[in-house]
Design a protein around this motif. Structure first.
Motif, mmCIF file in Angstrom:
data_model
loop_
_atom_site.group_PDB
_atom_site.id
_atom_site.type_symbol
_atom_site.label_atom_id
_atom_site.label_comp_id
_atom_site.label_asym_id
_atom_site.label_seq_id
_atom_site.Cartn_x
_atom_site.Cartn_y
_atom_site.Cartn_z
ATOM 1 N N TYR A 314 2.402 -11.701 6.130
ATOM 2 C CA TYR A 314 2.839 -12.747 5.206
ATOM 3 C C TYR A 314 3.931 -13.627 5.817
ATOM 4 O O TYR A 314 4.049 -14.811 5.462
ATOM 5 C CB TYR A 314 3.334 -12.125 3.902
ATOM 6 C CG TYR A 314 2.224 -11.571 3.044
ATOM 7 C CD1 TYR A 314 1.039 -12.279 2.862
ATOM 8 C CD2 TYR A 314 2.353 -10.340 2.415
ATOM 9 C CE1 TYR A 314 0.013 -11.773 2.089
ATOM 10 C CE2 TYR A 314 1.324 -9.827 1.635
ATOM 11 C CZ TYR A 314 0.155 -10.543 1.479
ATOM 12 O OH TYR A 314 -0.856 -10.037 0.709
ATOM 13 N N TYR A 377 1.563 -19.944 -1.530
ATOM 14 C CA TYR A 377 0.572 -19.373 -2.437
ATOM 15 C C TYR A 377 -0.744 -20.121 -2.391
ATOM 16 O O TYR A 377 -1.784 -19.581 -2.797
ATOM 17 C CB TYR A 377 1.120 -19.364 -3.867
ATOM 18 C CG TYR A 377 2.278 -18.414 -4.054
ATOM 19 C CD1 TYR A 377 2.192 -17.102 -3.620
ATOM 20 C CD2 TYR A 377 3.465 -18.826 -4.656
ATOM 21 C CE1 TYR A 377 3.255 -16.224 -3.766
ATOM 22 C CE2 TYR A 377 4.530 -17.950 -4.807
ATOM 23 C CZ TYR A 377 4.419 -16.661 -4.360
ATOM 24 O OH TYR A 377 5.467 -15.780 -4.491
ATOM 25 N N ASN A 385 1.561 -11.669 -5.393
ATOM 26 C CA ASN A 385 2.540 -11.749 -6.472
ATOM 27 C C ASN A 385 3.920 -12.107 -5.915
ATOM 28 O O ASN A 385 4.293 -11.657 -4.826
ATOM 29 C CB ASN A 385 2.625 -10.407 -7.214
ATOM 30 C CG ASN A 385 1.321 -10.061 -7.913
ATOM 31 O OD1 ASN A 385 0.657 -10.933 -8.456
ATOM 32 N ND2 ASN A 385 0.960 -8.787 -7.891
ATOM 33 N N PRO A 386 4.676 -12.909 -6.640
ATOM 34 C CA PRO A 386 6.028 -13.291 -6.160
ATOM 35 C C PRO A 386 7.019 -12.150 -6.293
ATOM 36 O O PRO A 386 7.845 -12.112 -7.203
ATOM 37 C CB PRO A 386 6.384 -14.477 -7.066
ATOM 38 C CG PRO A 386 5.589 -14.265 -8.304
ATOM 39 C CD PRO A 386 4.315 -13.573 -7.902
ATOM 40 N N THR A 387 6.945 -11.210 -5.387
ATOM 41 C CA THR A 387 7.821 -10.045 -5.420
ATOM 42 C C THR A 387 9.037 -10.263 -4.528
ATOM 43 O O THR A 387 9.137 -11.250 -3.784
ATOM 44 C CB THR A 387 7.054 -8.804 -4.952
ATOM 45 O OG1 THR A 387 6.590 -9.022 -3.612
ATOM 46 C CG2 THR A 387 5.860 -8.533 -5.858
ATOM 47 N N ALA A 388 9.950 -9.275 -4.572
ATOM 48 C CA ALA A 388 11.154 -9.349 -3.737
ATOM 49 C C ALA A 388 10.809 -9.255 -2.261
ATOM 50 O O ALA A 388 11.565 -9.731 -1.409
ATOM 51 C CB ALA A 388 12.123 -8.226 -4.123
ATOM 52 N N ASN A 389 9.657 -8.655 -1.944
ATOM 53 C CA ASN A 389 9.240 -8.534 -0.545
ATOM 54 C C ASN A 389 9.017 -9.905 0.086
ATOM 55 O O ASN A 389 9.367 -10.138 1.251
ATOM 56 C CB ASN A 389 7.956 -7.701 -0.470
ATOM 57 C CG ASN A 389 7.528 -7.453 0.955
ATOM 58 O OD1 ASN A 389 8.356 -7.397 1.857
ATOM 59 N ND2 ASN A 389 6.231 -7.311 1.175
ATOM 60 N N ILE A 390 8.454 -10.833 -0.674
ATOM 61 C CA ILE A 390 8.207 -12.189 -0.154
ATOM 62 C C ILE A 390 9.536 -12.895 0.100
ATOM 63 O O ILE A 390 9.733 -13.524 1.151
ATOM 64 C CB ILE A 390 7.342 -12.995 -1.140
ATOM 65 C CG1 ILE A 390 5.985 -12.294 -1.348
ATOM 66 C CG2 ILE A 390 7.132 -14.411 -0.634
ATOM 67 C CD1 ILE A 390 5.160 -12.157 -0.101
ATOM 68 N N TYR A 391 10.477 -12.787 -0.830
ATOM 69 C CA TYR A 391 11.774 -13.443 -0.665
ATOM 70 C C TYR A 391 12.562 -12.829 0.502
ATOM 71 O O TYR A 391 13.274 -13.544 1.220
ATOM 72 C CB TYR A 391 12.588 -13.341 -1.958
ATOM 73 C CG TYR A 391 12.015 -14.140 -3.097
ATOM 74 C CD1 TYR A 391 12.284 -15.497 -3.227
ATOM 75 C CD2 TYR A 391 11.193 -13.547 -4.045
ATOM 76 C CE1 TYR A 391 11.758 -16.245 -4.276
ATOM 77 C CE2 TYR A 391 10.661 -14.286 -5.101
ATOM 78 C CZ TYR A 391 10.948 -15.629 -5.206
ATOM 79 O OH TYR A 391 10.425 -16.365 -6.229
ATOM 80 N N SER A 392 12.426 -11.517 0.692
ATOM 81 C CA SER A 392 13.135 -10.877 1.797
ATOM 82 C C SER A 392 12.582 -11.321 3.142
ATOM 83 O O SER A 392 13.321 -11.388 4.135
ATOM 84 C CB SER A 392 13.045 -9.358 1.667
ATOM 85 O OG SER A 392 11.704 -8.922 1.810
#
Length: 444
Positions: A314, A377, A385-392
């Motif tokens: 990602y 996306y 899904n917009p999870t914290a993993n994407i932001y990290s």
């Protein structure tokens, strides 16, 4: 006996102001200053010599001081204990504010002076109570103590919701081009003439000054290519004063480093290889002192595939999205990422504006986080899904310096800029079977 560190270069005006506030320096008596200021705010961007100047000055005037990094001392008790250990506060635990103020009063009682330096002081924004205590230490303890908050932020951004006393601000301005030349030349480890090193530093700045003004990056690049620069001089092909020939010799190597100026993964590996070669040279010279000195090979840009393979799946799409957001105008997003956007008529005005744009020449533009995620996306085939993993992973790309964070003071809408080139992102796109040219405004 350890030798004192050298005086910081190009920081005379800041040292004069520190002498005015804290003491006259090595030429006068520190007792001439009757009372220290309660709080000083030393503010400036990263890499402008704030900590180096403060360490040298406090050591030079001989005043008791304590340096604490607010990132390392992540708990209040660690912060208090570290300060007391450096100031010689005696034995005993220092875990609360009351313990700290009591022990500080005992340590600096009887007219003694002390300075506490809080590095990365912006970390105390969430601890408004601690910031209030450190800005009022003289009032609380009755001691002649000064707190210096070293930070990258202005006081208006650092001030907590509960209003506290405004400190005296000492601003460290960014280095000018002439100062950077002087600094890079003075920090190069070589026994050659100073004019020769300043000449080389000027050549490095002529190529990289428009790309980066980071002192650490410029010094790293200068050290990396210095062996290549002096190679013709050592081989006897030209003299130290033959600037034109030395420039033609080093220019191709400096141009190659332009694409990796912020990618310290590549540059660090090059530096490690150069250090290993230099250590091998030292070992050979000690064993055979009459042997000729072998020349260190010039830096070569490693294959970019090595970096792209190490990126998570990602993260590659996030980097591609950041490149598209930086180099495509925002009005073109509907055209590329909305299925039924309607036909777009080509007019003479739109064709002329497209010719003027040419984003590869104008450089990357900043973009908000919302736009980055919207493109991400749309180009990822599977549902994410917009999870914290994407932001990290966005934060990880910033730490790798593939992205630059801009305006972090606006927490509700942070902005970013992509640092990678078209060749780099094209290689990344190939590993995930993504056609980058299909979505570039300049190539459609």
């Amino acid at each position: 006996m350890c030798s004192s560190p050298p005086r910081p270069v190009c920081r005379d005006s800041n040292i004069d102001l520190l002498s005015l506030y804290l003491g006259p320096g090595h030429e006068g008596d520190v007792e001439d200053v009757p009372c220290l200021p309660e709080c000083l705010l030393v503010q400036g961007v990263a890499g402008v010599g704030k900590s180096v100047t403060l360490r040298w000055f406090l050591q030079d005037i001989g005043i008791p001081h304590a340096f604490v990094h607010c990132v390392e001392a992540y708990q209040p008790r660690l912060l208090y204990q570290s300060i007391m250990d450096q100031l010689g506060g005696g034995e005993g635990k220092c875990e609360t504010v009351s313990d700290f103020t009591r022990m500080l009063g005992e340590c600096l009682g009887g007219g003694k002076r002390g300075v506490i330096v809080l590095e990365s002081g912006e970390r105390l924004r969430d601890e408004s109570t601690m910031l209030s205590v450190f800005t009022r230490l003289q009032e609380i303890t009755g001691c002649n103590v000064c707190t210096i908050v070293e930070t990258r932020l202005d006081w208006c951004r650092l001030r907590p919701p509960q209003d506290i006393i405004s400190p005296i601000t000492l601003h460290f301005a960014q280095y000018t081009r002439e100062e950077l030349v002087k600094l890079v030349g003075s920090l190069l480890e070589d026994d050659r003439d100073e004019q020769f090193r300043l000449q080389y530093a000027g050549l490095v700045l002529s190529v990289f000054y428009s790309v980066t003004r980071s002192m650490m990056e410029l010094l790293h690049i200068a050290r990396l290519n210095y062996s290549t620069y002096v190679k013709p001089v050592i081989a006897g092909e030209c003299k130290d004063t033959d600037t034109k020939k030395l420039w033609f010799n080093i220019e191709p190597h400096l141009r190659k480093c332009l694409s990796t100026v912020h990618l310290r993964e590549v540059a660090s590996k090059q530096m490690v290889s150069l250090e290993l070669e230099q250590n091998a040279v030292k070992e050979e010279t000690t064993s055979t002192p009459l042997a000729p000195l072998p020349l260190a090979a010039g830096p070569t840009i490693a294959n970019v595939n090595r970096i792209t393979i190490e990126l998570p799946f990602y993260s590659k799409f996030i980097l591609i999205s950041a490149f598209l957001a930086s180099y495509n105008p925002a009005k073109s997003d509907k055209r590329f990422f909305v299925k039924h956007h309607g036909k777009q008529r080509k007019t003479l005005t739109s064709m002329k504006s497209k010719e003027k744009l040419n984003s590869q020449l104008t450089g990357p533009k900043p973009f908000p986080l919302e736009r980055l995620l919207a493109i991400f996306y749309n180009i990822v085939e599977e549902q994410v899904n917009p999870t914290a993993n994407i932001y990290s992973q966005v934060t990880s790309l910033v730490k790798l310096q593939l992205l630059s964070a801009i305006g972090l003071d606006m927490m509700d809408q942070p902005r970013y800029r992509c640092n990678v080139s078209l060749d780099f992102v094209r290689t990344v796109a190939k590993t995930v079977q993504f056609d980058i040219y299909k979505y570039l405004y300049d190539h459609c």
